[in-house]
Enzyme design. Structure first.
Site, PDB file in Angstrom:
ATOM      1  CB  SER A  94      46.483  35.536  39.608  1.00 52.48           C
ATOM      2  OG  SER A  94      45.898  36.650  38.996  1.00 52.48           O
ATOM      3  CG  ASP A 217      56.168  46.781  41.245  1.00 52.12           C
ATOM      4  OD1 ASP A 217      56.942  47.742  41.082  1.00 52.12           O
ATOM      5  OD2 ASP A 217      55.163  46.571  40.535  1.00 52.12           O
ATOM      6  CG  HIS A 246      50.314  39.308  39.288  1.00 58.47           C
ATOM      7  ND1 HIS A 246      49.572  39.322  40.449  1.00 58.47           N
ATOM      8  CD2 HIS A 246      49.594  38.584  38.389  1.00 58.47           C
ATOM      9  CE1 HIS A 246      48.451  38.645  40.263  1.00 58.47           C
ATOM     10  NE2 HIS A 246      48.438  38.176  39.027  1.00 58.47           N
TER      11      HIS A 246
END
Length: 268
Positions: A94, A217, A246
Site C-alpha cells: 500500500s 478482488d 488488499h
C-alpha cells in the site's frame, strides 16, 4: 524494545531477526509492522528479516512533523544506513510502495537490490484520465473529516474494505487497535499527502528486479493497475492473488510467502 533514531525527536521501532540477505517490509498508511508478523516468522528462518513502524505509526515516536511520503522515504534511507545494510530487498505494501518509489526518485537504487510492490496503484487520486485511483476530491475530503470527527468508527469500517472475506472479530480487533495507535491529526495529514502523490511518470526510475503482487478482488485496486506498473518497470513480474483483496499477505499467507521466497531466491 529496539529503536533507531532518525532525527532529534524521532525513534522508529523495529524488529530484526535472522541472518543472510536483508529484507525490509514497509507497511501502509495508518497501519504498522504487526501486519507482517506472519512474514516475519516465516522469512527470519532464511533471511535477515526486518520490520519497522513508520514515524507516528505503531510503536514509533508520535512526532507531529515529517508526515509526508517523501520524508518517510528519507527515514527509510536513514534507517537502512543506521543498520549498516546494503543490497536490501524492500517489500512495500500500500503506501509502503509509495515510500519505495519515492526512495528511488530521491536516492536511486542506493543500498537496494530488489523490490516487491504489494497492491498499490501508482496514484491514489482519480486524476483526469486516470481510472486506477481510489479517491476524488470530495471523497478524500470526507475521509479526512471522518478521521478527525470519529477516528475509531472510520477505522473500524475501513478494515472490512481491505479483505475479500470479512475478517473474524479477533483479527478485526487487533487491526483496529494497531490503527488507533496513529493520532488522528497525523492520520489525516499523511492520508491527504499519500493521496496527492503521483508516481506514474517515475516508475521507470526503479531499475532493480521487481515483483508486483495484487489481489484479484478489486475493492481497492484492480489488477490492471499492476499491469500498468509492470509495463513501466522493465523486467518486472506481476502475480495476481485470486482469493485476496488488499491484505493478501494475511488472506493468502502461504502463497504470498512462497511467491516472495521464490523471487528472493531467483536473485542469487
Amino acid at each position: 524494545m529496539p529503536y533507531i533514531k532518525v532525527d532529534e525527536e524521532t525513534n522508529l521501532y523495529y524488529q530484526d531477526q535472522g541472518e543472510g540477505q536483508a529484507v525490509i517490509f514497509v507497511h501502509g498508511v495508518m497501519m504498522s509492522s504487526r501486519f507482517f508478523e506472519r512474514q516475519f516468522d516465516f522469512f527470519k528462518e532464511k533471511y535477515r528479516t526486518i520490520t519497522f513502524d513508520l514515524r507516528g505509526h505503531g510503536q514509533s515516536s508520535k512526532v507531529p512533523y515529517g508526515h509526508t511520503v517523501a520524508n518517510y522515504a528519507k527515514d527509510l534511507k536513514m534507517f537502512i544506513e543506521k543498520l549498516g545494510l546494503d543490497d536490501v530487498i524492500l517489500v512495500g505494501w500500500s503506501m509502503g510502495a509509495f515510500v519505495i518509489w519515492d526512495y528511488f526518485n530521491q536516492f536511486g537504487d542506493e543500498h537496494i537490490k530488489a523490490v516487491t510492490i504489494v497492491d498499490q496503484s501508482p496514484s491514489d487520486y482519480l486524476w483526469d484520465g486516470w481510472e486506477y485511483g481510489a479517491f476524488h476530491f470530495e471523497a478524500i475530503k470526507g475521509v479526512m473529516q471522518a478521521i478527525q470527527e470519529d477516528q475509531r468508527s472510520f477505522n473500524s469500517e475501513f478494515i472490512y474494505g481491505m479483505f475479500k472475506e470479512k475478517p473474524d472479530p479477533v483479527q478485526h480487533q487487533w487491526i483496529l487497535e494497531e490503527m488507533m495507535k496513529l493520532p488522528a491529526a497525523i492520520a489525516s495529514t499523511i492520508v491527504f499527502n499519500q493521496t496527492a502523490v503521483d508516481y506514474r511518470e517515475t516508475l521507470s526510475n526503479v531499475t532493480v528486479p521487481t515483483l508486483i503482487c495484487f489481489g484479484r478482488d478489486d475493492t481497492f485496486f484492480p489488477v490492471a493497475a499492476g499491469e500498468y506498473i509492470q509495463r513501466r518497470i522493465p523486467g518486472s513480474k506481476l502475480i495476481a492473488f485470486e482469493n485476496s483483496s488488499h491484505c493478501l499477505f494475511l488472506e493468502e499467507t502461504d502463497t504470498f510467502n512462497r511467491e516472495l521466497d521464490t523471487f528472493f531466491q531467483s536473485l542469487n
